[in-house]
Scaffold this motif. Structure first.
Motif, PDB file in Angstrom:
ATOM      1  N   VAL A 281      37.235  44.268  26.455  1.00 25.53           N
ATOM      2  CA  VAL A 281      36.636  42.915  26.705  1.00 25.53           C
ATOM      3  C   VAL A 281      36.330  42.177  25.679  1.00 25.53           C
ATOM      4  CG1 VAL A 281      35.078  41.796  28.178  1.00 25.53           C
ATOM      5  CG2 VAL A 281      35.843  44.225  29.038  1.00 25.53           C
TER       6      VAL A 281
ATOM      7  N   PRO B 265      23.392  42.361  35.290  1.00 25.69           N
ATOM      8  CA  PRO B 265      24.534  42.029  36.371  1.00 25.69           C
ATOM      9  C   PRO B 265      23.969  41.043  37.419  1.00 25.69           C
ATOM     10  CG  PRO B 265      24.583  44.182  35.690  1.00 25.69           C
ATOM     11  CD  PRO B 265      23.468  43.800  35.325  1.00 25.69           C
TER      12      PRO B 265
ATOM     13  N   LEU C 181      34.426  38.677  39.035  1.00 25.24           N
ATOM     14  CA  LEU C 181      35.428  39.684  39.214  1.00 25.24           C
ATOM     15  C   LEU C 181      35.072  41.143  38.649  1.00 25.24           C
ATOM     16  CD1 LEU C 181      38.811  37.684  38.630  1.00 25.24           C
ATOM     17  CD2 LEU C 181      37.420  38.140  40.813  1.00 25.24           C
ATOM     18  N   ARG C 182      34.177  41.097  37.635  1.00 25.47           N
ATOM     19  CA  ARG C 182      33.704  42.354  37.153  1.00 25.47           C
ATOM     20  C   ARG C 182      32.280  42.225  36.651  1.00 25.47           C
ATOM     21  NH1 ARG C 182      37.985  40.081  35.273  1.00 25.47           N
ATOM     22  NH2 ARG C 182      39.871  40.889  35.658  1.00 25.47           N
TER      23      ARG C 182
ATOM     24  N   ALA D  66      29.696  43.788  35.930  1.00 26.32           N
ATOM     25  CA  ALA D  66      29.346  44.733  34.961  1.00 26.32           C
ATOM     26  C   ALA D  66      29.474  44.024  33.650  1.00 26.32           C
ATOM     27  CB  ALA D  66      29.914  46.254  34.827  1.00 26.32           C
ATOM     28  N   ASN D  67      30.451  43.101  33.323  1.00 27.65           N
ATOM     29  CA  ASN D  67      30.758  42.630  32.373  1.00 27.65           C
ATOM     30  C   ASN D  67      29.974  41.221  32.447  1.00 27.65           C
ATOM     31  OD1 ASN D  67      32.576  44.393  31.663  1.00 27.65           O
ATOM     32  ND2 ASN D  67      34.374  43.083  32.061  1.00 27.65           N
TER      33      ASN D  67
ATOM     34  N   TYR E  88      27.748  36.466  34.295  1.00 32.27           N
ATOM     35  CA  TYR E  88      28.571  37.622  34.445  1.00 32.27           C
ATOM     36  C   TYR E  88      30.092  37.286  35.043  1.00 32.27           C
ATOM     37  CZ  TYR E  88      27.412  36.950  39.340  1.00 32.27           C
ATOM     38  OH  TYR E  88      27.369  36.554  40.641  1.00 32.27           O
ATOM     39  N   ASP E  89      30.839  38.191  34.646  1.00 33.59           N
ATOM     40  CA  ASP E  89      32.053  37.857  35.331  1.00 33.59           C
ATOM     41  C   ASP E  89      32.184  38.263  36.790  1.00 33.59           C
ATOM     42  OD1 ASP E  89      34.956  37.998  35.914  1.00 33.59           O
ATOM     43  OD2 ASP E  89      35.642  39.230  34.155  1.00 33.59           O
TER      44      ASP E  89
ATOM     45  N   ALA F  31      38.469  38.149  30.440  1.00 29.31           N
ATOM     46  CA  ALA F  31      39.390  39.173  31.132  1.00 29.31           C
ATOM     47  C   ALA F  31      39.565  40.433  30.309  1.00 29.31           C
ATOM     48  CB  ALA F  31      40.538  38.581  31.886  1.00 29.31           C
ATOM     49  N   PRO F  32      39.390  41.473  30.698  1.00 32.48           N
ATOM     50  CA  PRO F  32      40.000  42.673  29.879  1.00 32.48           C
ATOM     51  C   PRO F  32      41.423  42.667  29.479  1.00 32.48           C
ATOM     52  CG  PRO F  32      38.528  43.446  31.714  1.00 32.48           C
ATOM     53  CD  PRO F  32      39.225  42.290  31.988  1.00 32.48           C
TER      54      PRO F  32
END
Length: 177
Positions: free
Chosen positions: A116, A43, A25-26, A28-29, A22-23, A104-105
């Motif tokens: 994304v 996640p 920093l995010r 949920a991604n 997963y990312d 990164a988005p």
């Protein structure tokens, strides 16, 4: 033979540090499998250093019978992570399996702000005819990499052998694997 419950996609971490799927920093991604099968990793799942993770076709939380049968059939090493279910199926005649990680988005002023991107980490387009190895076409053998660190889309780097989910196989001569 097409026993979907016994099929799996195996990820192997060749490094000495955990790899978050997963990312950070995010969260949920998350990483995902696409093409022949589809799966979004939950996640906060990480692949342990030098560890294995299996993605299976059944729900590893709700279908405890299938989970126990799978673990017993393959004598999985303790601690081997399993997640699932993936959607779709692995076609014995040939298919594509791709592993993608979130980037990164996109940000303003980009017109795609919030989008994304998912670059490919590894991908294999396998088959059941030359140059792919024979023997893994529904007969019980699995496709396994000869050298764990080499790119997945090279048929010369694969062999058909007894399934060894969650463990090194004897032909792997890669010092990192």
């Amino acid at each position: 033979l097409d026993n979907v419950v016994e099929e799996f996609v195996e990820l192997h971490n060749l490094t000495s540090h955990a790899v978050p799927l997963y990312d950070p920093l995010r969260p949920a991604n998350t990483w995902r499998l696409r093409d022949g099968v589809e799966f979004d990793f939950p996640p906060h799942v990480a692949l342990a250093p030098h560890g294995y993770l299996l993605v299976v076709s059944f729900d590893t939380v709700k279908d405890l019978g299938a989970l126990a049968t799978f673990r017993n059939k393959y004598s999985l090493p303790p601690g081997t992570q399993l997640v699932g279910p993936y959607e779709g199926r692995l076609d014995n005649g040939g298919d594509t399996v791709g592993l993608y990680r979130p980037d990164a988005p996109q940000v303003e002023p980009d017109p795609d702000a919030g989008y994304v991107p998912y670059p490919v980490v590894d991908k294999a387009r396998y088959g059941d005819a030359y140059p792919w190895p024979f023997g893994a076409d529904g007969s019980g053998a699995s496709l396994q990499r000869l050298y764990a660190g080499d790119y997945g889309n090279d048929p010369v780097n694969w062999f058909a052998g007894p399934p060894t989910p969650g463990a090194n196989y004897l032909l792997d001569t890669d010092d990192d694997g």
